[in-house]
Design an enzyme around this catalytic site. Sequence first.
Site, PDB file in Angstrom:
ATOM      1  N   CYS A 238       6.022  22.209 -47.564  1.00 38.66           N
ATOM      2  CA  CYS A 238       6.813  21.829 -46.381  1.00 38.66           C
ATOM      3  C   CYS A 238       8.070  21.055 -46.748  1.00 38.66           C
ATOM      4  O   CYS A 238       8.962  20.899 -45.914  1.00 38.66           O
ATOM      5  CB  CYS A 238       5.961  21.018 -45.416  1.00 38.66           C
ATOM      6  SG  CYS A 238       4.410  21.824 -45.008  1.00 38.66           S
TER       7      CYS A 238
ATOM      8  N   HIS B 190       9.994  16.788 -40.342  1.00 39.92           N
ATOM      9  CA  HIS B 190       9.080  17.926 -40.497  1.00 39.92           C
ATOM     10  C   HIS B 190       8.137  17.945 -39.292  1.00 39.92           C
ATOM     11  O   HIS B 190       7.611  16.910 -38.888  1.00 39.92           O
ATOM     12  CB  HIS B 190       8.309  17.747 -41.806  1.00 39.92           C
ATOM     13  CG  HIS B 190       7.197  18.738 -41.993  1.00 39.92           C
ATOM     14  ND1 HIS B 190       7.328  20.067 -41.669  1.00 39.92           N
ATOM     15  CD2 HIS B 190       5.927  18.586 -42.461  1.00 39.92           C
ATOM     16  CE1 HIS B 190       6.194  20.691 -41.938  1.00 39.92           C
ATOM     17  NE2 HIS B 190       5.329  19.813 -42.410  1.00 39.92           N
TER      18      HIS B 190
ATOM     19  N   ASN C 185       3.225  23.879 -37.157  1.00 36.87           N
ATOM     20  CA  ASN C 185       3.740  23.583 -38.501  1.00 36.87           C
ATOM     21  C   ASN C 185       4.060  24.908 -39.202  1.00 36.87           C
ATOM     22  O   ASN C 185       3.156  25.689 -39.506  1.00 36.87           O
ATOM     23  CB  ASN C 185       2.681  22.793 -39.278  1.00 36.87           C
ATOM     24  CG  ASN C 185       3.140  22.410 -40.677  1.00 36.87           C
ATOM     25  OD1 ASN C 185       4.152  22.899 -41.160  1.00 36.87           O
ATOM     26  ND2 ASN C 185       2.369  21.554 -41.321  1.00 36.87           N
TER      27      ASN C 185
END
Length: 329
Positions: free
Chosen positions: A116, A256, A286
């Site tokens: 990520c 994020h 996500n």
Amino acid sequence: MKNLRPVGIIGTGKYVPEKILTNSDLEKIVETNDEWIVSRTGIRERHIAAPDEATSDLAYEASIRALASAGLKPEELDLIIVATITPDTIFPSTACVLQDKLGAKGAAAFDLSAACSGFVYSLATAVGFIQNGMYNNALIIGADTLSRITDYTDRNTCVLFGDGAGAVVIGEVPKGRGFQSFDLGAEGAGGPLLKLEGGGSRLPATVETVEGKKHFIYMNGREVFKFAVRVMGAATEKVLGKAGLAKEDIDLFIPHQANIRIIQSAMQRLDLPPEKCVINVDKYANTSAASIPLALVEAAEEGRMKEGDTVLMVGFGGGLTWGASILVW
Ligand SMILES: CC(C)(COP(=O)(O)OP(=O)(O)OC[C@H]1O[C@@H](n2cnc3c(N)ncnc32)[C@H](O)[C@@H]1OP(=O)(O)O)[C@@H](O)C(=O)NCCC(=O)NCCS
């Protein structure tokens, strides 16, 4: 970085697959419910790639939009970096597949694996190449098809992830604008908390690895949560300090998009009102490397950044890794 050639974003594009998987759809697949997912994560729905869509396809759609917005032809590109942990194949790289699809003849192309944090890692890498004069521009894509490595019988993980791609073209910008600082880091010792074990040289694919679900994401959610809150705070302070800025200078915060509670804890630490934070975890969940660029591109499309605004991006993920950057829009 202040005395170097100024490098910033000159084009943006994004793409998410058409199919939407809602929390109520998931209620039919695993023992979960909308209330639990929304209250613990902030997620309401996520986009899922079609069976014939792979990561390079998502990356391609985002890339053609970013190139059009930059007014750049594919053959003018010097460098392509795809941040991903779900490449089309182990090799060739997804960046090479994309280079061919775009017709970006001769451009250097490679994938970068930092989960990520991959988009911020890739930006830092490409900015360095442009600042030192090796290249004049680069196409950076964060793209992941996490649905392909998600176990839809594991309620601890399957509610959390989605598919998508965000792309930016970077190049020289007027003085005073562009990337001001980066903070990248890793804690390899925490790697076992978030991993996909099968299919690499340690544990090649066998009938046993497939039966043992070694080709799916494994995550210790509680420990990753603690890591995330800790490093988001630390990386934010470091990257602000490197740019000579204070938290009051932030005009837009792009974290994020993993969990609304992690984002809220970062916002509290930075004393940021909701209007200064980009949140789209409710729509996309996500999306790993695509998470920060999807939020950035959406904010740009919605006109949330004015010329000269100070933007803070910060992410964390598998590795364990983190990456933060300050950008003057
Ligand atoms: C995964 C996460 C949402 C779990 O939230 P949490 O509040 O920590 O929840 P817990 O792990 O304490 O689990 C609470 C309970 O909910 C249950 N549960 C887990 N997933 C569930 C689901 N989808 N639906 C309903 N219940 C669920 C658990 O089994 C547990 O039950 P138990 O107490 O009977 O054992 C949270 O830890 C998280 O977001 N972690 C970070 C994940 C992340 O960011 N990963 C990507 C990094 S890039």
